[in-house]
Design an enzyme around this catalytic site. Structure first.
Site, PDB file in Angstrom:
ATOM      1  N   HIS A  76       0.209   0.954  -1.608  1.00 13.02           N
ATOM      2  CA  HIS A  76      -1.065   0.891  -0.864  1.00 13.02           C
ATOM      3  C   HIS A  76      -1.903   2.135  -1.187  1.00 13.02           C
ATOM      4  CE1 HIS A  76      -3.726   0.854   2.622  1.00 13.02           C
ATOM      5  NE2 HIS A  76      -3.070  -0.123   3.230  1.00 13.02           N
ATOM      6  N   GLU A 107      -4.719  -1.805  -4.072  1.00 10.02           N
ATOM      7  CA  GLU A 107      -3.280  -1.869  -3.817  1.00 10.02           C
ATOM      8  C   GLU A 107      -2.601  -2.895  -4.725  1.00 10.02           C
ATOM      9  OE1 GLU A 107      -2.848  -2.532   0.427  1.00 10.02           O
ATOM     10  OE2 GLU A 107      -4.826  -1.657   0.769  1.00 10.02           O
TER      11      GLU A 107
END
Ligand code: BG6
Length: 278
Positions: free
Chosen positions: A144, A248
């Protein structure tokens, strides 16, 4: 506890909590990763910035059982498996996460995670998941990554043209991006599906491109909380949204991974810096 890495090509920090790379600065560059100055760095609380490791679900848990947002991997204490200074001057650090009381309490008692970070003029992160159960395992995952940018309004992300995505800011509606880069002018939270493409963040102010290559990943998530959502986040400065974008490398929603007993899957991201003119 963290590892502080300094080589002839880069500097980086990696926390054992979450196997979380928080800083990576290739020599001669600005910091590539955004970390919120208000991030708490407290055990059990997710670090706001860097590369949170998301596993085994993305976002809120969706099977009706309790569990923390984005899973337990990012707040768990990982163990060091090994470190290596390679002949090319890059440093490798491998960390592992095995089931513990917390993961068992959430119903996960037969998995093995291994993350290998390679630090140099590029940053490479590999996340390997092995299913040690006698049953199949379905999971979501993401690296992320929060990228540092000069100004979100002037930033674009190419590579996702014409992909289908879930717009989490609009009731999870399914949409399709036109033949254009992603530009951010409001809260943006979109899960692009079934894409293996390399993405490039274009930062015209700092005159650089951040190139994100990936493998073993069918989803790419783009997130910026914009003004109002940031106000509600205690670990972000009020203007923090202007200097970050998450792109991400993931397997989420339709692209969740299904692993048979004993099987493994590898997710890989490789991040490089290019000049804006190249
Ligand atoms: C993104 C999600 O990846 O992460 C967003 O798509 C979420 O929905 C964001 O708000 C941040 O999540 P968290 O749990 O770190 O605040």
């Amino acid at each position: 506890m963290r590892a502080v890495i300094s080589t002839s090509t880069a500097e980086a920090d990696l926390y054992l909590q979450g196997a979380h790379v928080t800083h990576w600065t290739p020599r001669g560059q600005r910091s590539v990763l955004f970390v919120s100055p208000k991030s708490l760095f407290t055990p059990g609380t997710a670090i706001r910035g860097g590369v949170p490791v998301i596993f085994p679900w993305f976002g809120p848990r969706s099977d009706g059982k309790p569990g923390p947002a984005h899973g337990f991997a990012r707040t768990a204490e990982w163990a060091i498996e090994g470190t290596k200074l390679r002949d090319d001057g890059n440093v490798e650090i491998a960390l592992v996460l095995s089931p513990n009381d917390t993961t068992r309490g959430l119903g996960y008692d037969s998995f093995h995670l291994r993350l290998r970070a390679t630090i140099g003029s590029s940053l490479e992160i590999e996340l390997e998941t092995r299913n040690d159960a006698k049953e199949p395992l379905t999971y979501e995952e993401a690296l992320h990554t929060y990228f540092a940018i000069a100004d979100i309004r002037q930033t674009s992300v190419s590579g996702l043209e014409a992909t289908a995505y879930i717009d989490k800011t609009d009731g999870f509606k399914r949409k399709k991006l036109g033949n254009e880069p992603v530009r951010i002018a409001k809260e943006t939270d979109q899960v692009h599906l079934s894409t293996k493409a390399t993405c490039v963040i274009h930062d015209p102010v700092w005159q650089r491109r951040i190139i994100i290559e990936k493998a073993g990943s069918d989803s790419t998530v783009v997130w910026n909380p914009w003004i109002d959502k940031t106000k509600g986040m205690s670990d972000m400065a009020p203007d923090g949204w202007q200097n970050m974008i998450c792109v991400e490398v993931a397997n989420a929603a339709d692209n969740a991974v299904h692993l048979g007993p004993g099987a493994s899957h590898m997710l890989r991201a490789a991040i490089h810096i290019g000049s804006s003119l190249a």
